[in-house]
Write an enzyme that holds these catalytic residues in place. Sequence first.
Site, PDB file in Angstrom:
ATOM      1  N   GLY A  75      96.635 -33.175  90.535  1.00  0.00           N
ATOM      2  CA  GLY A  75      97.035 -32.136  89.634  1.00  0.00           C
ATOM      3  C   GLY A  75      98.518 -32.154  89.952  1.00  0.00           C
ATOM      4  CG  ASP A  76     102.525 -30.996  91.757  1.00  0.00           C
ATOM      5  OD1 ASP A  76     103.148 -32.059  91.369  1.00  0.00           O
ATOM      6  OD2 ASP A  76     102.691 -29.697  91.365  1.00  0.00           O
ATOM      7  CG  ASP A  77     104.739 -35.018  91.912  1.00  0.00           C
ATOM      8  OD1 ASP A  77     104.969 -35.278  90.205  1.00  0.00           O
ATOM      9  OD2 ASP A  77     106.141 -34.018  92.256  1.00  0.00           O
TER      10      ASP A  77
END
Length: 463
Positions: free
Chosen positions: A252-254
Amino acid sequence: MASRRMLHAAAAVCALALALCASSIGASSSSPAAGARAGCRKHVAKITEYGGVGDGKRSNTAAFARAVADLSRRAGDGGAALVVPKGRWLTGPFNLTNHFTLFLDHGAEILASQKLEDWPLIAPLPSYGRGRDEPGPRYSNFIAGSNLTDVIITGRNGTINGQGQVWWDKFHAKELTYTRGYLLELLYSDNIIISNVTFVDSPSWNLHPTYCTNVTISGVTILAPVHSPNTDGIDPDSSSHVKIEDCYIVSGDDCIAVKSGWDQYGIKFNKPSQHILIRRLTCISPTSAMIALGSEMSGGIQDVRAVDNVAIDTESAVRIKSGVGRGGFVKDVFVRGLSLHTMKWVFWMTGNYGQHPDNSSDPNALPEVTGINYSDVFAENVTMAGRMEGIPNDPYTGICISNVTAQLAPDAKKLQWNCTDVKGVTSDVSPKPCPELGAAGKPCAFPEDELVIGPPELPKCSY
Ligand SMILES: *[C@@H]1O[C@H](CO)[C@@H](O)[C@H](O)[C@H]1NC(C)=O
Ligand SMILES: *[C@@H]1O[C@H](CO)[C@@H](O)[C@H](O)[C@H]1NC(C)=O
Ligand SMILES: *[C@@H]1O[C@H](CO)[C@@H](O)[C@H](O)[C@H]1NC(C)=O
Ligand SMILES: *[C@@H]1O[C@H](CO)[C@@H](O)[C@H](O)[C@H]1NC(C)=O
Ligand SMILES: *[C@@H]1O[C@H](CO)[C@@H](O)[C@H](O)[C@H]1NC(C)=O
Ligand SMILES: *[C@@H]1O[C@H](CO)[C@@H](O)[C@H](O)[C@H]1NC(C)=O
Ligand SMILES: *[C@@H]1O[C@H](CO)[C@@H](O)[C@H](O)[C@H]1NC(C)=O
Ligand SMILES: *[C@@H]1O[C@H](CO)[C@@H](O)[C@H](O)[C@H]1NC(C)=O
Ligand SMILES: *[C@@H]1O[C@H](CO)[C@@H](O)[C@H](O)[C@H]1NC(C)=O
Ligand SMILES: *[C@@H]1O[C@H](CO)[C@@H](O)[C@H](O)[C@H]1NC(C)=O
């Protein structure tokens, strides 16, 4: 009876493997430190020997604490492996120790407790000054280690499951007073191998090697829902000589974020992330980057090499994130070989990232971003080729982009490159770049020397 026979057979295999390990240590013991390098441990114990129960219900917090305390006494005598067999092993946070292997067998799953009271508070990182989500201290990390050497987390692709849903729900509901823990955090440690294991549903960042040297992360799978908050895959932070290869990350992020501390705290701590090699990563992250450099980069980021990486349905590729107040630098970045499928911005640099630890950031602390080379990029279904924003009066310079084909999506932007406060050159790039990135006529640089990152090879041992 059958199961006893299997146990005997397994014991025989273990004994054989140990004998092989022992003999290989013996055979190469003429070379210095061969025993330490071999990575096969003299002492092997199962979590069940410390009272562990793999029923997914009973808590194993005490069993892990007992196991690590006991096996830490073997550190000076050939080291120890803690084997986690098939089963579901619920536990609160626990620490690792020196010359230690955590081995997760096929079908083994370590489950993080969802009771907040099982997660004691710990001090914030000195290079951050406070927790990343909230001021003050932070919840423990699930698996942690400080000041360690020679730690291996491996096995037959067993799973470390953060069971993060309760944390994500409380985070979204603004019910948390303190920063969420990371799934694995190692501080001030060296000679680390994380290989052939799966990490799922971290409360926040997954793997966080911080102030570490000689870290190899290979064959690791990291999975989190693509809308879970801040579930970064791997965040090397103020760490040097880090190799990340053959990993598969959906988050859900980098997928990867290289960092080095936050504003005045990172500037004061002054420890860069450098000599980082990332190759053969496959990333899926629809709202974040495949590889981010920053935004916390106040101790500096230098010599990052990204080779032959693949992103699918990911927002951007190798993104630089910084801003006024960060200070520090991002320089000598080399990206060669990107294969990108469905992407919003192939090239994205940001100079106004925001997010400061408090109101004491120094408005004169300007980051230096320079020497950023990209070559051999193929991208398809692209919304926009380049969104390049440096910092007014502090441009990002020395950008080089060569041999790029970005095939546009049906709904692609009319303006394909928007460049402000950046300077550099391009060659053989389609669609045609902005005037700020003028013609170079030659391919971008890539270092000729090979990065030497220890431990030199993955151990071949079986437990
Ligand atoms: C882990 O070690 C740290 C010190 O490095 C300590 O503060 C913490 O209480 C330990 N956690 C557990 C679960 O033992
Ligand atoms: C680990 O090492 C750092 C840096 O040398 C030191 O500041 C810190 O106190 C040590 N932590 C522990 C738990 O020993
Ligand atoms: C490891 O397990 C994960 C999760 O079950 C799976 O997605 C991945 O393909 C497995 N990797 C290997 C090499 O078997
Ligand atoms: C992980 O698996 C690969 C492929 O099977 C193997 O070469 C490597 O040695 C393993 N890593 C460890 C630490 O055992
Ligand atoms: C490429 O990288 C080198 C080494 O960091 C740097 O000197 C150079 O400015 C970069 N960009 C260009 C345009 O060559
Ligand atoms: C920073 O200043 C603003 C406005 O003065 C205030 O609302 C905010 O709480 C301050 N933030 C911190 C972290 O001190
Ligand atoms: C250009 O990049 C592609 C990959 O996108 C690669 O296959 C090709 O060899 C590169 N061309 C040159 C001249 O390096
Ligand atoms: C292209 O990208 C859009 C989003 O921009 C996505 O909805 C669509 O499925 C993608 N098409 C293909 C063929 O991958
Ligand atoms: C181009 O980027 C600048 C700086 O971020 C922004 O202000 C401007 O709106 C952008 N232009 C377009 C057409 O998107
Ligand atoms: C890191 O690994 C290299 C190569 O094996 C070795 O020369 C160096 O001493 C190691 N550094 C540390 C701090 O262990």
